[in-house]
Design a protein around this motif. Structure first.
Motif, PDB file in Angstrom:
ATOM      1  N   GLN A   2     -14.602  -8.038  15.001  1.00 43.55           N
ATOM      2  CA  GLN A   2     -14.927  -7.271  13.811  1.00 43.55           C
ATOM      3  C   GLN A   2     -15.647  -8.146  12.816  1.00 43.55           C
ATOM      4  O   GLN A   2     -15.580  -9.370  12.859  1.00 43.55           O
ATOM      5  N   GLN A   3     -16.335  -7.524  11.877  1.00 37.09           N
ATOM      6  CA  GLN A   3     -16.947  -8.261  10.783  1.00 37.09           C
ATOM      7  C   GLN A   3     -15.877  -9.026  10.045  1.00 37.09           C
ATOM      8  O   GLN A   3     -14.825  -8.511   9.727  1.00 37.09           O
ATOM      9  N   GLY A   4     -16.142 -10.286   9.745  1.00 36.16           N
ATOM     10  CA  GLY A   4     -15.200 -11.044   8.952  1.00 36.16           C
ATOM     11  C   GLY A   4     -13.913 -11.322   9.684  1.00 36.16           C
ATOM     12  O   GLY A   4     -12.847 -10.864   9.282  1.00 36.16           O
ATOM     13  N   ASN A  31     -24.170 -12.887   0.516  1.00 38.31           N
ATOM     14  CA  ASN A  31     -23.321 -14.027   0.217  1.00 38.31           C
ATOM     15  C   ASN A  31     -22.009 -13.900   0.969  1.00 38.31           C
ATOM     16  O   ASN A  31     -21.700 -12.841   1.536  1.00 38.31           O
ATOM     17  N   GLN A  33     -17.853 -15.015   0.418  1.00 34.51           N
ATOM     18  CA  GLN A  33     -16.902 -15.513  -0.569  1.00 34.51           C
ATOM     19  C   GLN A  33     -15.570 -15.773   0.114  1.00 34.51           C
ATOM     20  O   GLN A  33     -15.214 -15.119   1.093  1.00 34.51           O
ATOM     21  N   TYR A  35     -11.450 -16.011  -0.667  1.00 33.79           N
ATOM     22  CA  TYR A  35     -10.399 -15.614  -1.599  1.00 33.79           C
ATOM     23  C   TYR A  35      -9.064 -16.141  -1.089  1.00 33.79           C
ATOM     24  O   TYR A  35      -8.857 -16.289   0.117  1.00 33.79           O
ATOM     25  N   LEU A  43      -5.962 -10.899  -5.021  1.00 30.74           N
ATOM     26  CA  LEU A  43      -6.889 -11.866  -4.438  1.00 30.74           C
ATOM     27  C   LEU A  43      -7.501 -12.715  -5.536  1.00 30.74           C
ATOM     28  O   LEU A  43      -7.997 -12.195  -6.525  1.00 30.74           O
ATOM     29  N   PHE A  88      -8.872 -15.422   2.781  1.00 29.08           N
ATOM     30  CA  PHE A  88      -9.754 -14.391   3.333  1.00 29.08           C
ATOM     31  C   PHE A  88     -11.207 -14.722   3.025  1.00 29.08           C
ATOM     32  O   PHE A  88     -11.533 -15.181   1.931  1.00 29.08           O
ATOM     33  N   GLU A  92     -20.754  -9.967   1.649  1.00 26.97           N
ATOM     34  CA  GLU A  92     -21.461  -8.874   0.979  1.00 26.97           C
ATOM     35  C   GLU A  92     -22.621  -8.484   1.872  1.00 26.97           C
ATOM     36  O   GLU A  92     -23.572  -9.248   2.055  1.00 26.97           O
ATOM     37  N   LYS A  98     -21.788  -3.680   0.222  1.00 26.75           N
ATOM     38  CA  LYS A  98     -20.338  -3.551   0.286  1.00 26.75           C
ATOM     39  C   LYS A  98     -19.726  -4.885   0.681  1.00 26.75           C
ATOM     40  O   LYS A  98     -20.326  -5.670   1.414  1.00 26.75           O
ATOM     41  N   TYR A  99     -18.516  -5.114   0.179  1.00 23.88           N
ATOM     42  CA  TYR A  99     -17.751  -6.282   0.579  1.00 23.88           C
ATOM     43  C   TYR A  99     -16.938  -5.942   1.823  1.00 23.88           C
ATOM     44  O   TYR A  99     -16.279  -4.920   1.857  1.00 23.88           O
ATOM     45  N   PHE A 101     -14.000  -7.580   4.155  1.00 20.46           N
ATOM     46  CA  PHE A 101     -13.044  -8.670   4.222  1.00 20.46           C
ATOM     47  C   PHE A 101     -12.660  -8.972   5.651  1.00 20.46           C
ATOM     48  O   PHE A 101     -12.635  -8.086   6.514  1.00 20.46           O
ATOM     49  N   GLY A 102     -12.321 -10.230   5.881  1.00 16.11           N
ATOM     50  CA  GLY A 102     -11.812 -10.636   7.170  1.00 16.11           C
ATOM     51  C   GLY A 102     -10.326 -10.403   7.265  1.00 16.11           C
ATOM     52  O   GLY A 102      -9.689  -9.901   6.336  1.00 16.11           O
ATOM     53  N   THR A 103      -9.795 -10.784   8.396  1.00 16.84           N
ATOM     54  CA  THR A 103      -8.380 -10.539   8.681  1.00 16.84           C
ATOM     55  C   THR A 103      -7.476 -11.603   8.074  1.00 16.84           C
ATOM     56  O   THR A 103      -6.275 -11.426   7.994  1.00 16.84           O
TER      57      THR A 103
ATOM     58  N   TYR B  35      -9.869  -1.161  -3.536  1.00 18.49           N
ATOM     59  CA  TYR B  35      -9.641  -1.575  -2.163  1.00 18.49           C
ATOM     60  C   TYR B  35      -8.196  -1.226  -1.813  1.00 18.49           C
ATOM     61  O   TYR B  35      -7.347  -1.073  -2.687  1.00 18.49           O
ATOM     62  N   GLN B  41      -2.483  -6.062   7.264  1.00 19.99           N
ATOM     63  CA  GLN B  41      -3.849  -5.829   7.727  1.00 19.99           C
ATOM     64  C   GLN B  41      -4.863  -6.350   6.714  1.00 19.99           C
ATOM     65  O   GLN B  41      -4.509  -6.899   5.681  1.00 19.99           O
ATOM     66  N   LYS B  42      -6.128  -6.178   7.032  1.00 22.65           N
ATOM     67  CA  LYS B  42      -7.167  -6.716   6.161  1.00 22.65           C
ATOM     68  C   LYS B  42      -7.384  -5.818   4.948  1.00 22.65           C
ATOM     69  O   LYS B  42      -6.988  -4.667   4.914  1.00 22.65           O
ATOM     70  N   VAL B  43      -8.012  -6.375   3.964  1.00 23.41           N
ATOM     71  CA  VAL B  43      -8.385  -5.630   2.771  1.00 23.41           C
ATOM     72  C   VAL B  43      -9.574  -4.729   3.112  1.00 23.41           C
ATOM     73  O   VAL B  43     -10.560  -5.177   3.687  1.00 23.41           O
ATOM     74  N   PHE B  45     -12.444  -1.860   1.818  1.00 24.22           N
ATOM     75  CA  PHE B  45     -13.189  -1.278   0.703  1.00 24.22           C
ATOM     76  C   PHE B  45     -12.988   0.237   0.661  1.00 24.22           C
ATOM     77  O   PHE B  45     -13.050   0.911   1.694  1.00 24.22           O
ATOM     78  N   ASN B 104     -25.910 -12.669  -6.767  1.00 30.11           N
ATOM     79  CA  ASN B 104     -24.556 -12.686  -6.238  1.00 30.11           C
ATOM     80  C   ASN B 104     -23.493 -12.859  -7.308  1.00 30.11           C
ATOM     81  O   ASN B 104     -23.522 -13.794  -8.087  1.00 30.11           O
ATOM     82  N   GLN B 107     -16.259 -10.743  -7.387  1.00 29.89           N
ATOM     83  CA  GLN B 107     -15.406  -9.674  -7.890  1.00 29.89           C
ATOM     84  C   GLN B 107     -14.051 -10.276  -8.277  1.00 29.89           C
ATOM     85  O   GLN B 107     -13.541 -11.147  -7.594  1.00 29.89           O
ATOM     86  N   PHE B 109     -10.096  -9.576  -8.961  1.00 27.15           N
ATOM     87  CA  PHE B 109      -9.096  -8.624  -8.496  1.00 27.15           C
ATOM     88  C   PHE B 109      -7.852  -8.618  -9.373  1.00 27.15           C
ATOM     89  O   PHE B 109      -7.442  -9.650  -9.907  1.00 27.15           O
ATOM     90  N   GLY B 110      -7.249  -7.450  -9.469  1.00 25.37           N
ATOM     91  CA  GLY B 110      -5.924  -7.341 -10.056  1.00 25.37           C
ATOM     92  C   GLY B 110      -4.858  -7.693  -9.035  1.00 25.37           C
ATOM     93  O   GLY B 110      -5.165  -7.968  -7.871  1.00 25.37           O
TER      94      GLY B 110
END
Lengths: 111, 118
Positions: A2-4, A31, A33, A35, A43, A88, A92, A98-99, A101-103, B35, B41-43, B45, B104, B107, B109-110
């Motif tokens: 999967q992506q990321g 880019n 990032q 986290y 995050l 993580f 982008e 859209k962002y 995220f990886g696992t 999100y 699991q992953k975060v 969007f 770039n 973001q 996050f809360g």
């Protein structure tokens, strides 16, 4: 894959050692990032590397980006127990902005 | 340092009920995001919001979801008729600008709202 996707999924090291985490992605990006997420918390943004950059440093963090391999690495030097968290990568997407995220990699630093 | 705040920290709701999750983004930020992260699991969007309208949304963000900026400070996520699978951590994020125009931008996050559907 999967992506990321990060690897390893989990990493346990002794305090003072270096920790390296890798992230792979599939699409074109603006880019990437990294986290950090402490258990049950939000995050925290660590570092952003643009698609035209190859390496970036911030304190004890070093991030590399290889767009030809669509991969990135996060190195934490001289790790501390307080570095224990999940890490993580988020890319982008250059088409959708859209962002994604990886696992995540769960890092445990033993005192 | 300014931060994104989310309330409540934990929300327990009966299946089929409506729930509203609240967020106060950083004050000078213009772009807002939701999100979700299902346990372990992953975060993922859900939606981005700018200038009082949705910019992007994912396939998860179906007709049961809506977002609103009711005043100058709050940004809310509403789930109309909750399902068991909506149980997750929901994170709000904001950014000062958007990469589309200004390059770039990270973001912020809360700490999230843990939503538990019974």
């Amino acid at each position: 894959s999967q992506q990321g996707e990060e690897d390893p999924q989990a990493l346990s090291i002794q305090e003072g050692e270096n920790a390296t985490m890798n992230c792979s992605y599939k699409t074109s990006i603006n880019n990437l990032q990294w986290y950090r997420q402490n258990s049950g918390r939000g995050l925290v943004h660590l570092i952003l590397i643009r698609s035209n950059e190859r390496e970036k440093h911030s304190g004890r963090l070093r991030v590399t980006l290889d767009t030809s391999k669509k991969s990135s690495s996060l190195l934490i030097t001289a790790s501390r127990a307080a570095d224990t968290a999940s890490y993580f990568c988020a890319t982008e997407d250059s088409g959708t902005y859209k962002y994604i995220f990886g696992t995540g990699t769960r890092l445990k630093v033993l005192a | 340092e300014p931060e994104v705040t989310q309330t409540p920290s934990h929300q327990v709701t009966q299946m089929g009920q409506e729930v509203i999750l609240r967020c106060v983004p950083i004050s000078n930020h213009l772009y807002f995001y939701w999100y979700r992260q299902i346990l372990g699991q992953k975060v993922e969007f859900l939606v981005s919001f700018y200038n009082n309208e949705i910019s992007e949304k994912s396939e998860i963000f179906d007709d049961q979801f809506s977002v609103e900026r009711p005043d100058g400070s709050n940004f809310t996520l509403k789930i109309r008729s909750t399902k068991l699978e909506d149980s997750a951590m929901y994170f709000c994020a904001s950014s000062e600008t958007d990469s589309t125009f200004y390059g770039n931008q990270p973001q912020h996050f809360g700490d999230g709202t843990r939503l538990s559907i019974l």
